[in-house]
Design a protein around this motif. Sequence first.
Motif, PDB file in Angstrom:
ATOM      1  N   VAL A  92       0.628  -1.135   0.001  1.00  0.00           N
ATOM      2  CA  VAL A  92      -0.066  -0.016   0.008  1.00  0.00           C
ATOM      3  C   VAL A  92       0.784   1.356   0.197  1.00  0.00           C
ATOM      4  CG1 VAL A  92      -1.960   1.190   1.131  1.00  0.00           C
ATOM      5  CG2 VAL A  92      -1.874  -1.262   1.260  1.00  0.00           C
ATOM      6  N   VAL A  93       0.789   2.059  -0.890  1.00  0.00           N
ATOM      7  CA  VAL A  93       1.515   3.301  -0.999  1.00  0.00           C
ATOM      8  C   VAL A  93       0.326   4.485  -1.129  1.00  0.00           C
ATOM      9  CG1 VAL A  93       2.890   4.808  -2.383  1.00  0.00           C
ATOM     10  CG2 VAL A  93       3.185   2.446  -2.298  1.00  0.00           C
ATOM     11  N   ILE A  94       0.522   5.398  -0.359  1.00  0.00           N
ATOM     12  CA  ILE A  94      -0.443   6.606  -0.319  1.00  0.00           C
ATOM     13  C   ILE A  94       0.306   7.817  -0.345  1.00  0.00           C
ATOM     14  CG2 ILE A  94      -2.165   7.763   1.153  1.00  0.00           C
ATOM     15  CD1 ILE A  94      -2.716   5.227   2.379  1.00  0.00           C
ATOM     16  N   ARG A  95      -0.014   8.878  -1.486  1.00  0.00           N
ATOM     17  CA  ARG A  95       0.454   9.892  -1.892  1.00  0.00           C
ATOM     18  C   ARG A  95      -0.426  10.854  -1.461  1.00  0.00           C
ATOM     19  NH1 ARG A  95       5.117   9.918  -4.461  1.00  0.00           N
ATOM     20  NH2 ARG A  95       6.258   7.838  -4.841  1.00  0.00           N
ATOM     21  N   ASP A  96       0.100  12.206  -1.216  1.00  0.00           N
ATOM     22  CA  ASP A  96      -0.803  13.328  -0.899  1.00  0.00           C
ATOM     23  C   ASP A  96      -1.151  14.125  -2.221  1.00  0.00           C
ATOM     24  OD1 ASP A  96       1.501  14.962  -1.169  1.00  0.00           O
ATOM     25  OD2 ASP A  96       1.546  15.425   1.135  1.00  0.00           O
ATOM     26  N   SER A  97      -1.766  15.132  -1.905  1.00  0.00           N
ATOM     27  CA  SER A  97      -2.018  16.272  -3.142  1.00  0.00           C
ATOM     28  C   SER A  97      -0.900  16.657  -3.676  1.00  0.00           C
ATOM     29  CB  SER A  97      -3.106  17.093  -2.591  1.00  0.00           C
ATOM     30  OG  SER A  97      -2.488  18.065  -1.941  1.00  0.00           O
ATOM     31  N   HIS A  98       0.526  16.677  -3.161  1.00  0.00           N
ATOM     32  CA  HIS A  98       1.596  17.283  -3.618  1.00  0.00           C
ATOM     33  C   HIS A  98       2.464  16.120  -4.073  1.00  0.00           C
ATOM     34  CE1 HIS A  98       0.501  21.067  -1.586  1.00  0.00           C
ATOM     35  NE2 HIS A  98       0.214  20.352  -0.538  1.00  0.00           N
ATOM     36  N   ASP A  99       1.847  14.891  -4.203  1.00  0.00           N
ATOM     37  CA  ASP A  99       2.550  13.833  -4.508  1.00  0.00           C
ATOM     38  C   ASP A  99       3.684  13.398  -3.724  1.00  0.00           C
ATOM     39  OD1 ASP A  99       2.474  11.826  -6.650  1.00  0.00           O
ATOM     40  OD2 ASP A  99       4.476  12.510  -7.631  1.00  0.00           O
ATOM     41  N   THR A 100       3.665  13.836  -2.353  1.00  0.00           N
ATOM     42  CA  THR A 100       4.472  13.051  -1.466  1.00  0.00           C
ATOM     43  C   THR A 100       4.007  12.027  -0.859  1.00  0.00           C
ATOM     44  OG1 THR A 100       4.928  15.545  -0.956  1.00  0.00           O
ATOM     45  CG2 THR A 100       5.670  13.945   0.795  1.00  0.00           C
ATOM     46  N   GLU A 101       4.938  10.999  -0.708  1.00  0.00           N
ATOM     47  CA  GLU A 101       4.587   9.517  -0.349  1.00  0.00           C
ATOM     48  C   GLU A 101       4.423   9.666   1.213  1.00  0.00           C
ATOM     49  OE1 GLU A 101       7.335   5.929   0.313  1.00  0.00           O
ATOM     50  OE2 GLU A 101       6.537   6.007  -1.716  1.00  0.00           O
ATOM     51  N   VAL A 102       3.380   9.587   1.663  1.00  0.00           N
ATOM     52  CA  VAL A 102       2.835   9.562   3.111  1.00  0.00           C
ATOM     53  C   VAL A 102       2.856   8.251   3.903  1.00  0.00           C
ATOM     54  CG1 VAL A 102       0.833  10.140   4.555  1.00  0.00           C
ATOM     55  CG2 VAL A 102       1.112  11.455   2.703  1.00  0.00           C
ATOM     56  N   LEU A 103       2.829   7.221   2.840  1.00  0.00           N
ATOM     57  CA  LEU A 103       2.667   5.848   3.674  1.00  0.00           C
ATOM     58  C   LEU A 103       3.092   5.016   2.542  1.00  0.00           C
ATOM     59  CD1 LEU A 103       2.048   4.548   6.318  1.00  0.00           C
ATOM     60  CD2 LEU A 103      -0.071   4.096   5.343  1.00  0.00           C
ATOM     61  N   ASN A 104       3.922   3.730   3.027  1.00  0.00           N
ATOM     62  CA  ASN A 104       4.282   2.738   2.052  1.00  0.00           C
ATOM     63  C   ASN A 104       4.569   1.615   2.853  1.00  0.00           C
ATOM     64  OD1 ASN A 104       5.490   1.135   0.191  1.00  0.00           O
ATOM     65  ND2 ASN A 104       6.929   2.599  -0.828  1.00  0.00           N
ATOM     66  N   VAL A 105       3.802   0.805   2.903  1.00  0.00           N
ATOM     67  CA  VAL A 105       3.808  -0.546   3.742  1.00  0.00           C
ATOM     68  C   VAL A 105       3.059  -1.529   3.213  1.00  0.00           C
ATOM     69  CG1 VAL A 105       4.041   0.702   5.941  1.00  0.00           C
ATOM     70  CG2 VAL A 105       1.891   0.179   5.107  1.00  0.00           C
ATOM     71  N   ALA A 106       3.361  -2.874   3.673  1.00  0.00           N
ATOM     72  CA  ALA A 106       2.564  -3.806   3.301  1.00  0.00           C
ATOM     73  C   ALA A 106       1.462  -4.324   3.981  1.00  0.00           C
ATOM     74  CB  ALA A 106       3.650  -5.063   3.225  1.00  0.00           C
ATOM     75  N   SER A 107       0.463  -4.756   3.898  1.00  0.00           N
ATOM     76  CA  SER A 107      -0.700  -4.976   4.551  1.00  0.00           C
ATOM     77  C   SER A 107      -0.684  -6.357   4.827  1.00  0.00           C
ATOM     78  CB  SER A 107      -2.173  -4.933   3.507  1.00  0.00           C
ATOM     79  OG  SER A 107      -3.261  -5.147   4.321  1.00  0.00           O
ATOM     80  N   GLU A 108      -0.948  -6.647   6.111  1.00  0.00           N
ATOM     81  CA  GLU A 108      -0.982  -8.093   6.817  1.00  0.00           C
ATOM     82  C   GLU A 108      -1.997  -8.835   6.627  1.00  0.00           C
ATOM     83  OE1 GLU A 108       0.841  -7.715  10.517  1.00  0.00           O
ATOM     84  OE2 GLU A 108       2.483  -6.673   9.901  1.00  0.00           O
ATOM     85  N   GLY A 109      -2.952  -8.327   5.843  1.00  0.00           N
ATOM     86  CA  GLY A 109      -4.484  -9.129   5.685  1.00  0.00           C
ATOM     87  C   GLY A 109      -5.239  -8.310   4.718  1.00  0.00           C
ATOM     88  N   PRO A 110      -6.674  -8.719   4.566  1.00  0.00           N
ATOM     89  CA  PRO A 110      -7.364  -8.086   3.614  1.00  0.00           C
ATOM     90  C   PRO A 110      -8.104  -6.634   4.224  1.00  0.00           C
ATOM     91  CG  PRO A 110      -8.519  -9.975   4.918  1.00  0.00           C
ATOM     92  CD  PRO A 110      -7.134  -9.681   5.410  1.00  0.00           C
ATOM     93  N   TYR A 111      -7.715  -6.378   5.352  1.00  0.00           N
ATOM     94  CA  TYR A 111      -8.244  -5.093   5.758  1.00  0.00           C
ATOM     95  C   TYR A 111      -7.180  -4.037   6.287  1.00  0.00           C
ATOM     96  CZ  TYR A 111     -12.811  -7.432   6.281  1.00  0.00           C
ATOM     97  OH  TYR A 111     -13.759  -8.084   6.044  1.00  0.00           O
TER      98      TYR A 111
END
Length: 151
Positions: A92-111
């Motif tokens: 899971v990679v989440i980027r904000d409106s400035h294209d800055t990476e906020v989060l980059n982690v692996a999900s350990e399950g379906p949620y």
Amino acid sequence: MNALRLPASKSTLPLISRLMLAAVFLLGMLAYGQARAELPPLQHLGSVDYVSGGIGIDESTAFKAAMSQFPLALTFASNRDGTAAYVSDVQVVIRDSHDTEVLNVASEGPYFLARLPAGKYKIFATYNGNTQSRTAEIGNSGTVRLMFEWK
């Protein structure tokens, strides 16, 4: 008008009592199961709190109950031969409106649940080398729920 009265036999009363006792026991067990269903420990990365998992009925129940407490709720599934199945090990990679990476982690399950500040985000989810993206506008209240499904 005469009311219809059924005679209370000795065998009827104990049966009713036993049924009521069984119902109370089952309700207690259900409440105990709900109370025991807990999320895995909350993770922190920068200013973002997140938690992932949901494998097993207890954990899955806990995630579903907790979704409304997080601004972002992601669910991951695959569709194989017409059968839907939850998946884990989703990057899971989440980027904000400035294209800055906020989060980059692996999900350990379906949620995957995340506490993000209000704003616009682009969410990328990669499973088995296939990446999908969604946009989300997180407000000051409520939950944005997104589903990622791979074939």
